[in-house]
Design a protein around this motif. Structure first.
Motif, mmCIF file in Angstrom:
data_model
loop_
_atom_site.group_PDB
_atom_site.id
_atom_site.type_symbol
_atom_site.label_atom_id
_atom_site.label_comp_id
_atom_site.label_asym_id
_atom_site.label_seq_id
_atom_site.Cartn_x
_atom_site.Cartn_y
_atom_site.Cartn_z
ATOM 1 N N ASN B 27 41.830 54.073 35.117
ATOM 2 C CA ASN B 27 43.273 53.908 35.307
ATOM 3 C C ASN B 27 43.767 52.660 34.573
ATOM 4 N N SER B 28 44.570 52.849 33.550
ATOM 5 C CA SER B 28 45.040 51.720 32.751
ATOM 6 C C SER B 28 46.057 50.853 33.505
ATOM 7 N N MET B 29 46.479 51.301 34.706
ATOM 8 C CA MET B 29 47.407 50.503 35.503
ATOM 9 C C MET B 29 46.690 49.370 36.247
ATOM 10 N N PHE B 30 45.370 49.463 36.362
ATOM 11 C CA PHE B 30 44.639 48.391 37.049
ATOM 12 C C PHE B 30 44.823 47.089 36.278
ATOM 13 N N ASP B 31 45.144 46.020 37.010
ATOM 14 C CA ASP B 31 45.344 44.745 36.334
ATOM 15 C C ASP B 31 44.613 43.586 37.021
ATOM 16 N N TYR B 32 43.807 43.918 38.015
ATOM 17 C CA TYR B 32 43.031 42.859 38.677
ATOM 18 C C TYR B 32 41.709 43.465 39.113
ATOM 19 N N PHE B 33 40.630 42.739 38.852
ATOM 20 C CA PHE B 33 39.295 43.279 39.104
ATOM 21 C C PHE B 33 38.478 42.264 39.885
ATOM 22 N N LEU B 34 37.698 42.777 40.814
ATOM 23 C CA LEU B 34 36.925 41.904 41.689
ATOM 24 C C LEU B 34 35.489 42.396 41.776
ATOM 25 N N SER B 93 42.501 46.753 41.371
ATOM 26 C CA SER B 93 43.800 46.959 42.008
ATOM 27 C C SER B 93 44.889 46.867 40.961
ATOM 28 N N ALA B 94 46.066 47.374 41.342
ATOM 29 C CA ALA B 94 47.209 47.357 40.430
ATOM 30 C C ALA B 94 48.443 46.982 41.220
ATOM 31 N N ARG B 95 49.294 46.190 40.612
ATOM 32 C CA ARG B 95 50.512 45.778 41.328
ATOM 33 C C ARG B 95 51.285 46.979 41.819
ATOM 34 N N ASN B 96 51.328 48.030 41.034
ATOM 35 C CA ASN B 96 52.103 49.206 41.414
ATOM 36 C C ASN B 96 51.491 49.973 42.577
ATOM 37 N N TYR B 97 50.224 49.694 42.883
ATOM 38 C CA TYR B 97 49.574 50.384 43.990
ATOM 39 C C TYR B 97 49.811 49.662 45.309
ATOM 40 N N GLY B 98 50.560 48.587 45.265
ATOM 41 C CA GLY B 98 50.699 47.818 46.489
ATOM 42 C C GLY B 98 49.378 47.195 46.841
ATOM 43 N N GLN B 99 48.913 47.464 48.049
ATOM 44 C CA GLN B 99 47.656 46.841 48.475
ATOM 45 C C GLN B 99 46.466 47.779 48.354
ATOM 46 N N ASN B 100 46.533 48.778 47.518
ATOM 47 C CA ASN B 100 45.432 49.726 47.443
ATOM 48 C C ASN B 100 44.367 49.245 46.465
ATOM 49 N N PHE B 101 43.178 48.933 46.988
ATOM 50 C CA PHE B 101 42.050 48.517 46.181
ATOM 51 C C PHE B 101 41.131 49.718 46.032
ATOM 52 N N VAL B 102 40.592 49.934 44.858
ATOM 53 C CA VAL B 102 39.667 51.037 44.618
ATOM 54 C C VAL B 102 38.295 50.461 44.317
ATOM 55 N N PHE B 103 37.302 50.918 45.058
ATOM 56 C CA PHE B 103 35.940 50.417 44.894
ATOM 57 C C PHE B 103 35.091 51.379 44.071
#
Lengths: 110, 113
Positions: B27-34, B93-103
């Motif tokens: 997903n190219s919308m992801f802008d933060y990675f942990l 995670s992506a700003r547009n997803y709100g608080q949805n983190f994908v693992f």
């Protein structure tokens, strides 16, 4: 303090029982989460609360009922669970893009 | 469809050598990675993160590299220590997803003495 606490650490319940899982954080985070994690799988998002309001419910069965009494506390009420609901239940909180997880509650449904 | 992939379920490395854990996303919308580290029966512990405006972030023995064009990130641990043995999850995670983190599904790292 970057701690998220969860109680109980372990819980064994029958399919007719009602129990609750508790989560607490004092970091001032306004988003809190419930995840379910099965063995050898990643955490699976169940619910998200933002500013004490439910903002995401990932199609979780109604036998799981979340509650956010205030900005520091998050509960997960359990009723009529199935053996396949046995898992590690993780609570997390976040402010911005970083999540902090609690140690989890290991739930076994008999 | 898995949006965050960790294609190596396990990795074994000799103590003192470098561990490289890989993660790919779609997903190219992801802008933060942990990156999170998880011991059995414990909650995930945050390790290191990177924003999409950077291509590298370093914290002690841990360095995360991000290649946005390839939608790929990697975690380098050097030198590896036996206490690093755990399951490592990549999350996005992506700003547009709100608080949805994908693992991602996780990679089990074993550091051999």
């Amino acid at each position: 303090d970057t701690e998220v606490t969860q109680t109980p650490k372990h819980l064994v319940m029958g399919m007719t029982n009602k129990k609750s899982l508790k989560c607490e954080q004092h970091m001032g985070h306004r988003a809190m989460y419930w995840y379910k994690q099965k063995a050898k799988k990643p955490p699976e998002l169940m619910f998200v609360y933002s500013y004490e309001k439910l903002s995401i419910n990932e199609s979780v069965p109604s036998r799981f009922s979340p509650e956010c009494p205030n900005s520091s506390l998050l509960n997960l009420h359990l009723h009529a669970l199935q053996p396949e609901d046995s898992a590690l239940y993780l609570c997390a909180s976040s402010q911005g893009p970083l999540q902090y997880f609690g140690p989890g509650t290991r739930l076994t449904v008999l | 469809d898995q949006q965050v992939k960790q294609n190596s379920p396990s990795l074994s490395v000799q103590e003192g050598r470098i561990s490289i854990l890989n993660c790919d996303y779609t997903n190219s919308m992801f802008d933060y990675f942990l990156w999170y580290k998880k011991y059995p029966a414990e909650g995930p512990t945050f390790l290191i993160s990177i924003s999409s405006i950077k291509d590298k972030n370093e914290d002690g023995r841990f360095t995360v590299f991000l290649n946005k064009s390839a939608k790929h990130l990697s975690l380098h641990i050097v030198p590896s220590q036996p206490g690093d043995s755990a399951v490592y999850f990549c999350a996005a995670s992506a700003r547009n997803y709100g608080q949805n983190f994908v693992f991602g599904p996780g990679t089990r790292l074993s550091v051999l003495p």
